[in-house]
Design a protein around this motif. Structure first.
Motif, short mmCIF file in Angstrom:
data_model
loop_
_atom_site.label_atom_id
_atom_site.label_comp_id
_atom_site.label_asym_id
_atom_site.label_seq_id
_atom_site.Cartn_x
_atom_site.Cartn_y
_atom_site.Cartn_z
N GLN A 180 0.90 -1.28 0.29
CA GLN A 180 0.01 -0.07 -0.06
C GLN A 180 0.81 1.31 0.13
OE1 GLN A 180 -3.98 -1.53 2.54
NE2 GLN A 180 -2.56 0.08 3.49
N THR A 184 2.45 -0.69 4.02
CA THR A 184 1.74 -1.90 4.45
C THR A 184 2.11 -2.80 3.48
OG1 THR A 184 0.28 -0.55 5.75
CG2 THR A 184 -0.10 -2.67 5.45
N VAL A 185 2.62 -4.16 3.65
CA VAL A 185 2.69 -5.06 2.99
C VAL A 185 1.45 -6.22 3.13
CG1 VAL A 185 4.05 -6.92 1.93
CG2 VAL A 185 5.28 -4.87 2.78
N LEU A 186 0.73 -6.51 1.94
CA LEU A 186 -0.50 -7.22 2.25
C LEU A 186 -0.16 -8.44 1.07
CD1 LEU A 186 -2.77 -4.46 2.02
CD2 LEU A 186 -3.01 -5.96 3.92
N PHE A 188 -2.69 -11.02 -1.41
CA PHE A 188 -3.94 -11.33 -1.94
C PHE A 188 -3.85 -12.54 -2.30
CE2 PHE A 188 -4.49 -6.58 -2.37
CZ PHE A 188 -4.55 -6.42 -1.19
N LEU A 200 -9.77 -9.24 -3.54
CA LEU A 200 -8.92 -7.96 -3.71
C LEU A 200 -8.01 -8.22 -4.78
CD1 LEU A 200 -8.57 -6.83 0.02
CD2 LEU A 200 -10.20 -6.09 -1.71
N ALA A 453 -10.10 4.05 -0.38
CA ALA A 453 -9.72 3.17 0.65
C ALA A 453 -8.32 2.76 0.79
CB ALA A 453 -10.88 1.87 0.26
N PHE A 454 -7.63 2.61 -0.37
CA PHE A 454 -6.19 2.15 -0.59
C PHE A 454 -5.25 3.34 -0.37
CE2 PHE A 454 -8.45 -1.34 -2.62
CZ PHE A 454 -7.72 -2.34 -2.53
N ASP B 367 -6.26 -11.08 8.56
CA ASP B 367 -5.33 -10.55 9.44
C ASP B 367 -5.65 -9.03 9.54
OD1 ASP B 367 -3.99 -8.92 7.72
OD2 ASP B 367 -2.79 -10.69 6.96
N ALA B 369 -4.25 -6.02 8.96
CA ALA B 369 -4.02 -5.07 7.99
C ALA B 369 -5.12 -5.16 6.85
CB ALA B 369 -2.63 -5.19 7.26
N ARG B 370 -5.01 -6.56 6.68
CA ARG B 370 -6.32 -7.01 5.66
C ARG B 370 -7.81 -6.52 6.04
NH1 ARG B 370 -6.42 -11.18 1.52
NH2 ARG B 370 -8.43 -10.55 0.42
N LEU B 373 -8.31 -2.68 5.47
CA LEU B 373 -8.46 -2.22 4.33
C LEU B 373 -9.95 -2.76 3.93
CD1 LEU B 373 -7.48 -1.31 1.63
CD2 LEU B 373 -6.49 -3.74 1.08
#
Lengths: 493, 396
Positions: A180, A184-186, A188, A200, A453-454, B367, B369-370, B373
């Motif tokens: 992000q 922040t590391v996400l 999907f 997502l 949102a992002f 989690d 962070a997810r 979001l």
């Protein structure tokens, strides 16, 4: 584009120094000479050198750069190989260009789960090359596949000639690692067929670098089909060719690819690569059928019969792999071939319902006469995706503007007949101002609420996709209507 | 319990209902036929919006492979219209009717898309989301919006059709959907191979899926679920397509079968019955006392997960999607089952959903962070939390 923030530009030296603490110092580019190559992507009409370029080498470095820029209010434009045809990677004069080229390794080939995990700077073709020794390949094949990166493919949801049967990038992805704007590391998706929660992965694919930066991609790899044959079919009119395309699909056949070229494109391609294309036809269709041998034999016979019923004057089926490649050579070289007959060309990318092909071609012909600019048409006919190439000469005053106006008219026509502004090249800068042709104000506001949102500060790739920039606070405000429609007289669709 | 029920007659009507709700802070539960109402968390709603009147196919162009229908259209009506033109929804939506005490085929288009659960052909044809080309919907802002289009190749704007697929009505109320439809296979044939244990079965599936056979269904039933096969475990492999192609591929695939199994050939209707059973979660219907879990996992993890959970929870299982989908029947007496299942699914790189039973959280927890979001996205569509509040997660 957003107004330049002079206060950011004034801090350029300090920003470069700070970034040099977040990655190897020589990964930060500041000299004018070295910035020059980054000033445009595949849409070279638009040029703007970035404030500076940073080329991180790991996910952690990408996250650190984004977090720093987020904290400091600095805009960021992500870039893969810079092959976008819609200006998706056009830099900002007050922004950091975040190049992913150094993240270019295969992380893992997982044969058991038929997938490959790669870094975003890996080329599209590089993935296929990494798995071909065991008979696998990665299906989406944009024509820039030698150069374009998988990260860029994810951002643009790239297609290619084989997406008629095998889908676009989005249909061939299993997962991404995603950073992000705030660092922040996400993750999907992954190696399973679906993910928990909202889709997502589906949302960020094709989001043109506005929602986050992809730092790892897991793609499905497929076993190569046993056989493939190409058919070269010529027609005396665009109408007949369009009918053939419709009848093949209506006959329950989904070819691996179904491409169409009009007379100017055929002649340009034949003069360039000598593929043996018939020159006495108005339209040429290339149909590729792949699969088990028996299926290919059956379906080529069926397509042959349909083509003859539609009035085909020539119909050849490739006998050898070399011949199949030759049939494709002209189509694949269509853009450079047109580049030989015109000083400049402008490649459009709209999609229409298939049955509208003859009508739209006819209208493009009329517009061509009105604008006094020639057009060569190549299409992914099977899925109604048009690529009219408008021929112009940038050295002639006013021609660039004329070509752009012509292009806008073509895309508006696509929307009018039930289609869309872009099939695979993206909105970017190029089609941003046309978004209101396809979408209403409320549709676009809802899309921008997703962006909020992002990336609530709108620092990531701003100025792309959306014609008007709204502040997130304004978009998020709830307007209570008390049962009243604000403007009951205005049609919404 | 919800105090009243709205039955909007048009999308504009629905928008006005939502706008009234915004003024009063009314929370809505959105229902098609209610056939999947038991899936997910209980919705704390004040009123019900019944979508049944927004029904009907509004565009069907078979030669364009496209259909548009209002969200309340019964799935049965859609499947019947497609069948008349020898077309299908290629992703074979799961038919949860029987599981939740409704007729087979129950449900609406909007409900099917909101759940986003594909059947056996997902491994070859893609998921529900891969076939949703366009949507129209009313958001929690009281706005009627559209996204996507009616053509397959479309990258204009964000792919909101994918985002709303599987969002259980928590983002917006779908009013109209445009689907990519596909030619129905001319023919189908299934190989049933009895006698392989789960490791052997998965090895076989992996091997043949890596070949050129174009397999469109790969499932495994352990002995407990195969009364019709003398309680021997059975691997099912389906081939579909043009007659000549199916015949040739069948010969090639049959030649790949290991010697230790007994091979049976199921044609036409017999093959159709097998896959209908998987679509309807047949093995879970015999006795409905056990909790039913769906684990979506990397296929290579299936054998260890299945064996482990079978032993520790006294659970029974079956596999679809060549191991990518592990269905688990768990006795309600098994202590701490939800935690264990979730831990194992997460560790394997997958996730677990409870479709039947008393799990406090039916959907796999996200989690931090997810989840954050997810909540921001929810707020972007439904800032007051009026639409199916809490159906997926707390506050979502």
């Amino acid at each position: 584009m957003p107004a330049l923030d002079e206060s950011v530009i004034a801090r350029r030296g300090a920003i470069a120094a700070a970034l040099k603490t977040l990655t190897r110092p020589d990964n930060v580019i500041t000299s004018d000479n070295e910035l020059k190559p980054y000033e445009s992507d595949g849409l070279s009409m638009y040029r703007q050198p970035p404030m500076l370029v940073v080329l991180p080498e790991t996910t952690a470095e990408v996250a650190a750069v984004l977090k720093y820029c987020s904290d400091e209010g600095i805009k960021v434009v992500p870039r893969g190989a810079g092959t976008s045809l819609s200006g998706g990677a056009l830099p900002l004069g007050d922004g950091v260009l975040l190049g992913l080229a150094k993240l270019n390794r295969v992380i893992e080939i997982d044969w058991d789960n038929q997938c490959a995990r790669v870094q975003p700077g890996m080329t599209n073709l590089g993935i296929t090359n990494a798995v071909s020794h065991r008979g696998f390949y990665y299906a989406p094949d944009p024509s820039s596949q030698i150069a374009c990166t998988i990260g860029g493919n994810v951002a643009e949801n790239s297609g290619g000639v084989h997406c008629l049967k095998y889908g676009m990038t989005t249909n061939n992805l299993l997962g991404v690692e995603f950073v992000q704007m705030d660092g922040t590391v996400l993750t999907f998706g992954g190696k399973a067929y679906d993910d928990a929660g909202y889709d997502l992965l589906g949302l960020v694919t094709g989001s043109e670098g506005l929602l986050g930066v992809v730092t790892e991609v897991t793609v499905r790899i497929l076993p190569r089909p046993a056989t493939a044959k190409a058919m070269l079919i010529g027609f005396p009119s665009n109408e007949a060719a369009g009918q053939c395309v419709a009848d093949v699909i209506a006959g329950g056949i989904i070819p691996a690819g179904m491409e169409m070229m009009d007379r100017p494109a055929i002649h340009a391609a034949e003069a360039f690569v000598h593929a043996g294309y018939p020159l006495d036809v108005e339209a040429l269709i290339i149909v590729e059928i792949d699969g088990p041998q028996e299926e290919v034999a059956e379906l080529t016979a069926r397509v042959d019969a349909i083509a003859r019923r539609c009035g085909a004057t020539t119909c050849r089926t490739s006998e050898t792999e070399a011949e199949r490649a030759l049939f494709w050579a002209g189509r694949k070289a269509a853009f450079p071939a047109v580049g030989r007959i015109s000083p400049d060309y402008y490649c459009m990318d709209g999609t229409i319902p298939r049955k509208q092909l003859p009508h739209v071609l006819h209208r493009i012909g009329e517009m061509s006469a009105e604008y006094g600019l020639a057009v060569a048409n190549v299409f992914h006919a099977g899925d109604g995706n048009l690529h009219p190439l408008i021929l112009y000469d940038a050295n002639r005053p006013g021609e660039v503007e004329k070509a752009e106006a012509f292009g806008n008219d073509i895309l508006t026509l696509c929307v009018e007949v039930g289609g869309v502004l872009t099939g695979e090249h993206g909105v970017g800068v190029e089609k941003r101002d046309l978004m209101e042709v396809q979408f209403g104000a409320e549709d676009l506001k809802q899309q921008q609420r997703v962006k909020c949102a992002f990336d609530p500060s709108s620092l990531l790739n701003p100025g792309k996709v959306f014609p008007k920039l709204h502040r997130c606070a304004e978009l998020g405000r709830v307007h209570v209507h008390r049962g009243q429609t604000a403007h009951p007289d205005i049609p919404r669709f | 319990m919800p105090s009243s029920r709205h039955t909007p007659q048009s999308a504009e009507d629905l928008r006005d209902i939502v706008r009234s709700g915004m003024a009063a802070g009314t929370r809505f539960e959105i229902l098609g036929m209610g056939s999947k109402r038991r899936l997910g968390r209980a919705v704390a709603a004040d009123e019900i919006i019944d979508m049944s009147a927004l029904s009907g196919i509004t565009l069907y162009e078979p030669e364009e492979l496209v259909m548009t229908a209002l969200a309340g259209t019964p799935l049965a009506e859609i499947e019947a219209a497609l069948a008349q033109r020898r077309q299908v929804m290629a992703f074979e939506p799961l038919d949860l009717g029987p599981l939740y005490g409704h007729a087979p085929g129950a449900g609406t288009l909007g409900g099917m898309v909101s759940a986003g659960l594909a059947g056996p052909r997902r491994i070859a044809a893609g998921a529900v989301r891969d076939h949703i080309l366009g949507i129209e919907a009313v958001t929690g802002h009281g706005e009627l919006v559209k996204a996507g289009g009616r053509v397959v190749k479309n990258v204009t704007g964000y792919d909101l059709p994918k985002l709303v697929t599987g969002s259980y009505g928590t983002l917006c109320i779908l009013t109209s959907l445009t689907l990519k439809v596909m030619p129905a296979p001319e023919e189908e044939r299934t190989i049933a191979l009895a006698g392989l244990d789960v490791e052997e079965a998965l090895r076989l599936m992996r091997r043949v899926l890596a070949g050129p056979h174009a397999i469109s269904g790969a499932a495994y039933l352990p002995a407990w679920a195969t009364a019709a096969y003398d309680h021997r475990p059975v691997v099912f492999l389906r081939l579909e397509g043009f007659a000549a192609s199916v015949a040739a591929r069948f010969r090639a695939l049959a030649a790949q079968m290991p010697e230790q199994g007994e091979m049976m050939e199921l044609d036409g209707e017999a093959s159709g019955d097998v896959w209908r059973t998987f679509r309807q979660l047949g093995p879970a219907l015999a006795d409905d006392g056990d909790d039913l879990w769906r684990l979506s996992i990397p296929p290579s993890a299936a054998a260890d997960l299945a064996r482990g959970l079978e032993g520790e929870l006294k659970a029974r299982y079956w596999l679809d999607w060549a191991g990518g989908l592990l269905w688990l029947l768990v006795p309600p007496s098994a202590a701490d089952a939800a935690r264990l299942i979730r831990e194992r699914a997460s560790a394997a790189g997958g996730h677990a959903t409870c479709l039947r039973g008393a799990a406090a959280e039916p959907f796999h927890p996200l989690d931090a962070a997810r989840l954050a979001l997810t909540r921001r996205i929810k707020a972007g569509f439904d800032p007051m939390g009026l639409l199916n509040p809490g159906r997926m997660y707390e506050g979502v």
